[in-house]
Design a protein around this motif. Sequence first.
Motif, short mmCIF file in Angstrom:
data_model
loop_
_atom_site.label_atom_id
_atom_site.label_comp_id
_atom_site.label_asym_id
_atom_site.label_seq_id
_atom_site.Cartn_x
_atom_site.Cartn_y
_atom_site.Cartn_z
N SER A 9 42.75 79.07 49.92
CA SER A 9 44.03 79.63 50.38
C SER A 9 44.80 80.12 49.15
O SER A 9 44.50 79.70 48.03
N PRO A 10 45.80 80.98 49.31
CA PRO A 10 46.55 81.50 48.15
C PRO A 10 47.17 80.42 47.27
O PRO A 10 47.28 80.59 46.06
N SER A 11 47.54 79.29 47.86
CA SER A 11 48.16 78.22 47.08
C SER A 11 47.16 77.52 46.15
O SER A 11 47.55 76.85 45.20
N ASP A 12 45.86 77.68 46.42
CA ASP A 12 44.82 77.05 45.59
C ASP A 12 44.32 77.96 44.47
O ASP A 12 43.46 77.57 43.69
N LEU A 13 44.84 79.17 44.41
CA LEU A 13 44.37 80.13 43.41
C LEU A 13 44.87 79.78 42.01
O LEU A 13 45.98 79.27 41.86
N ASN A 14 44.07 80.05 41.03
CA ASN A 14 44.51 79.97 39.64
C ASN A 14 43.76 81.03 38.83
O ASN A 14 42.84 81.68 39.33
N THR A 15 44.17 81.20 37.60
CA THR A 15 43.61 82.27 36.77
C THR A 15 42.11 82.08 36.56
O THR A 15 41.34 83.05 36.60
N TYR A 16 41.68 80.85 36.36
CA TYR A 16 40.25 80.58 36.12
C TYR A 16 39.41 81.03 37.31
O TYR A 16 38.38 81.70 37.14
N ARG A 17 39.84 80.70 38.52
CA ARG A 17 39.06 81.05 39.71
C ARG A 17 39.03 82.57 39.93
O ARG A 17 38.02 83.12 40.36
N ILE A 18 40.15 83.24 39.63
CA ILE A 18 40.19 84.69 39.79
C ILE A 18 39.22 85.36 38.80
O ILE A 18 38.45 86.25 39.16
N MET A 19 39.27 84.93 37.54
CA MET A 19 38.42 85.53 36.52
C MET A 19 36.95 85.16 36.70
O MET A 19 36.05 85.92 36.34
N ASN A 20 36.69 83.98 37.26
CA ASN A 20 35.32 83.50 37.40
C ASN A 20 34.57 84.19 38.53
O ASN A 20 33.34 84.20 38.55
N ALA A 21 35.30 84.78 39.47
CA ALA A 21 34.67 85.46 40.60
C ALA A 21 34.38 86.91 40.25
O ALA A 21 35.18 87.57 39.60
N LYS A 22 33.25 87.41 40.71
CA LYS A 22 32.91 88.81 40.50
C LYS A 22 33.60 89.69 41.53
O LYS A 22 33.99 90.82 41.25
#
Length: 213
Positions: free
Chosen positions: A178-191
């Motif tokens: 969910s949007p509340s669980d997002l962080n920079t690491y997860r965004i950058m780690n996903a293709k």
Amino acid sequence: MELSVYNIKGENTGKKVTLSDSIFGIEPNDHAIYLDVKQHLANRRQGTHKSKERSEVSGSTKKLGRQKGGGGARRGDINSPVLVGGGRVFGPVPRDYSFKLNKKLKALARMSAWTYKAKEEGIIVVEDFSFEAPKTKEYVAMTNNLKISDKKSLVILSSVNKNVYLSARNLQNSQVLSPSDLNTYRIMNAKCIVLTESALAQVEENLKAYVKE
């Protein structure tokens, strides 16, 4: 930036969404991303490492030989770090690796990460959807339809959907958040990041307070 909206069958619905330039089109700050990712990884460390020093090793405290004249290094008891089986000098001890970052810096890092994903065309917007029951087969079909099955993907839903979450849980390269669980690491780690329409609105709403006018 305008993006087309798809359904889970991979069909273009004809609708368009506009990504906010103040969130998805800023000048990326690489150092902010580095600090935020570093903090995330540091906070995941247990810090329970420990080795025994000479005072903690089990053994006699009797001095083994005279102080000088033995032809070797001067050492006291059998627990000396000089000897095999002795204590370790300056070994690791339990510690807390976490550190603080300001909210504005973390928000800047997240917006920078979103900007990189937008430039890489790594964002897909889909209509809101849900599954009637947990079915990994349906989830895999959706990723095939969106042509992301061979990529490390992140699916962002506006709220926790247990059926969709359970459908993706066994898949190694896909994660549902969910949007509340997002962080920079997860965004950058996903293709590739798949956002539902309502999840996109929540992402923009969460970062709106940190946008510079």
